[in-house]
Design a protein around this motif. Structure first.
Motif, PDB file in Angstrom:
ATOM      1  N   LEU A   1      11.152  -8.889   0.556  1.00 49.69           N
ATOM      2  CA  LEU A   1       9.858  -8.312   0.917  1.00 49.69           C
ATOM      3  C   LEU A   1       9.805  -6.827   0.554  1.00 49.69           C
ATOM      4  N   LEU A   2      10.888  -6.112   0.824  1.00 50.76           N
ATOM      5  CA  LEU A   2      10.937  -4.696   0.453  1.00 50.76           C
ATOM      6  C   LEU A   2      10.864  -4.543  -1.070  1.00 50.76           C
ATOM      7  N   ALA A   3      11.484  -5.472  -1.795  1.00 53.51           N
ATOM      8  CA  ALA A   3      11.443  -5.420  -3.265  1.00 53.51           C
ATOM      9  C   ALA A   3      10.042  -5.720  -3.800  1.00 53.51           C
ATOM     10  N   ASP A   4       9.209  -6.375  -2.997  1.00 58.72           N
ATOM     11  CA  ASP A   4       7.824  -6.630  -3.391  1.00 58.72           C
ATOM     12  C   ASP A   4       6.919  -5.440  -3.092  1.00 58.72           C
ATOM     13  N   TYR A   5       7.480  -4.414  -2.480  1.00 57.84           N
ATOM     14  CA  TYR A   5       6.672  -3.254  -2.088  1.00 57.84           C
ATOM     15  C   TYR A   5       7.202  -1.931  -2.642  1.00 57.84           C
ATOM     16  N   LEU A   6       8.455  -1.653  -2.395  1.00 54.44           N
ATOM     17  CA  LEU A   6       9.018  -0.326  -2.709  1.00 54.44           C
ATOM     18  C   LEU A   6       8.883   0.120  -4.163  1.00 54.44           C
ATOM     19  N   PRO A   7       9.051  -0.759  -5.148  1.00 49.57           N
ATOM     20  CA  PRO A   7       8.939  -0.288  -6.537  1.00 49.57           C
ATOM     21  C   PRO A   7       7.566   0.286  -6.896  1.00 49.57           C
TER      22      PRO A   7
END
Length: 147
Positions: A71-77
């Motif tokens: 989920l963080l990888a779907d947001y942070l970049p």
């Protein structure tokens, strides 16, 4: 001659962010698509990211470490990281947990703070950065893309 159009830089509160990340067919799933298509640029600070990480760990979501990382990888970049100085002054707010979002919006000179939080929405009239519900923000985003 066409003007350079930039994506609105927005602060997204944790509850709106969680809804857009966790519920793929939910009413806020459009927001995830918008930042991944670079139609909006989410803003993040250390404090707002800590809040997101803390919220993703709530037992009610029953997420594994791997799911939280996905989920963080779907947001942070797609985020622009902003460093908040200790001198960022904000108006008094009823909920101290809202402070990091207000500080980020001011420090980054955000185009909007997107929230469903009643305490934040109550400040909209007097806050220098527009504080908008997700539905109002979506309407403005759609209108700006039609121009």
């Amino acid at each position: 001659m066409s003007a350079l159009v930039t994506s609105p830089r927005v602060v997204i509160d944790t509850n709106v962010l969680l809804s857009s990340l966790l519920f793929h067919a939910g009413t806020l799933s459009w927001l995830r698509t918008a930042w991944q298509a670079r139609r909006v640029c989410p803003l993040a600070s250390r404090e707002t990211m800590n809040e997101l990480i803390r919220a993703l760990s709530y037992p009610k979501f029953n997420l594994t470490d791997g799911e939280r990382e996905d989920l963080l990888a779907d947001y942070l970049p797609w985020c622009e990281t902003v460093i908040i100085s200790n001198s960022t002054e904000i108006p008094e707010c009823r909920d101290r947990f809202d402070r990091p979002f207000l500080e980020l919006a001011l420090a980054a000179q955000a185009d909007a703070l997107v929230t469903g939080d009643k305490d934040l929405l109550a400040m909209a009239k007097d806050f220098p950065v527009p504080i908008l519900t997700p539905s109002v923000f979506r309407k403005r985003l759609l209108l700006s893309q039609e121009l």
